[in-house]
Design a protein around this motif. Structure first.
Motif, short mmCIF file in Angstrom:
data_model
loop_
_atom_site.label_atom_id
_atom_site.label_comp_id
_atom_site.label_asym_id
_atom_site.label_seq_id
_atom_site.Cartn_x
_atom_site.Cartn_y
_atom_site.Cartn_z
N ASP A 51 -11.52 1.40 9.14
CA ASP A 51 -11.10 0.12 8.56
C ASP A 51 -11.57 -0.05 7.11
OD1 ASP A 51 -13.82 -0.13 9.16
OD2 ASP A 51 -13.64 -2.23 9.75
N LEU B 22 -6.55 -1.97 -4.71
CA LEU B 22 -7.19 -1.94 -3.41
C LEU B 22 -6.96 -0.55 -2.84
CD1 LEU B 22 -6.02 -5.39 -2.00
CD2 LEU B 22 -8.28 -4.79 -2.92
N LYS C 229 -7.57 1.83 0.76
CA LYS C 229 -7.97 1.78 2.16
C LYS C 229 -7.76 3.13 2.83
CE LYS C 229 -3.84 -0.22 4.35
NZ LYS C 229 -3.39 -1.34 5.18
N TYR D 64 0.86 -1.18 0.00
CA TYR D 64 0.00 0.00 0.00
C TYR D 64 0.90 1.23 0.00
CZ TYR D 64 -4.30 -2.54 0.91
OH TYR D 64 -5.39 -3.35 0.81
N GLU E 169 -11.93 -0.52 3.35
CA GLU E 169 -11.06 -1.02 2.28
C GLU E 169 -11.95 -1.50 1.15
OE1 GLU E 169 -7.60 -4.39 1.44
OE2 GLU E 169 -8.04 -3.80 3.50
N TYR E 170 -11.62 -1.08 -0.07
CA TYR E 170 -12.41 -1.51 -1.21
C TYR E 170 -11.54 -1.83 -2.42
CZ TYR E 170 -12.30 3.45 -2.80
OH TYR E 170 -11.92 4.71 -3.19
#
Length: 140
Positions: free
Chosen positions: A110, A47, A49, A19, A112-113
């Motif tokens: 939290d 991703l 977040k 990330y 996240e996608y």
């Protein structure tokens, strides 16, 4: 039929990419899933977040994209789509039609996608607000 000679095989494991900041929004972190490279820029999958508490959110904008979906993996986010408030929770899938005006204004710590967009180099364009936006929920 898909031209398979123009698309590469790709397999990215969690340890392969980290990330990182520096994506579209500085309050999120992004993890590349290797799809943009494998499709020669036809599609991006990453991703996303939460990295910081929401203050201003994304602002009103639209994307110059042919296709975009968001699959919420953890937590939740609150969006305005045109003049409709929408809560997107873990397990939800949202297809954002091309050009829809939207504003992500609140999310859980939290959150996240998975986001999949075509083309990979899609543009984000600021737009005028069609309505007011609720305040975000402060993080404790």
């Amino acid at each position: 039929m898909l031209d398979r000679t123009q698309t590469l095989f790709s397999h990215v494991k969690p340890a392969d990419t980290e990330y990182v900041s520096g994506g579209l929004r500085d309050f999120f972190l992004y993890r590349d899933l290797g799809v943009a490279e494998a499709t020669h820029g036809k599609v991006i999958a990453h991703l996303v977040k939460a990295n910081m508490a929401p203050e201003k959110g994304t602002g009103w904008h639209r994307h110059e994209a042919d296709f975009q979906i968001v699959i919420m993996l953890k937590g939740w986010a609150r969006f305005m789509y045109e003049d409709k408030e929408t809560l997107v929770s873990a397990g939800d899938c949202v297809h954002q039609r091309p050009g829809i005006r939207h504003y992500l204004f609140d999310y859980s710590p939290d959150m996240e996608y998975l986001e999949i967009v075509s083309p990979a180099d899609f543009k984000s364009v600021d737009v005028e607000a069609p309505c007011a936006v609720p305040d975000p929920t402060p993080w404790a």
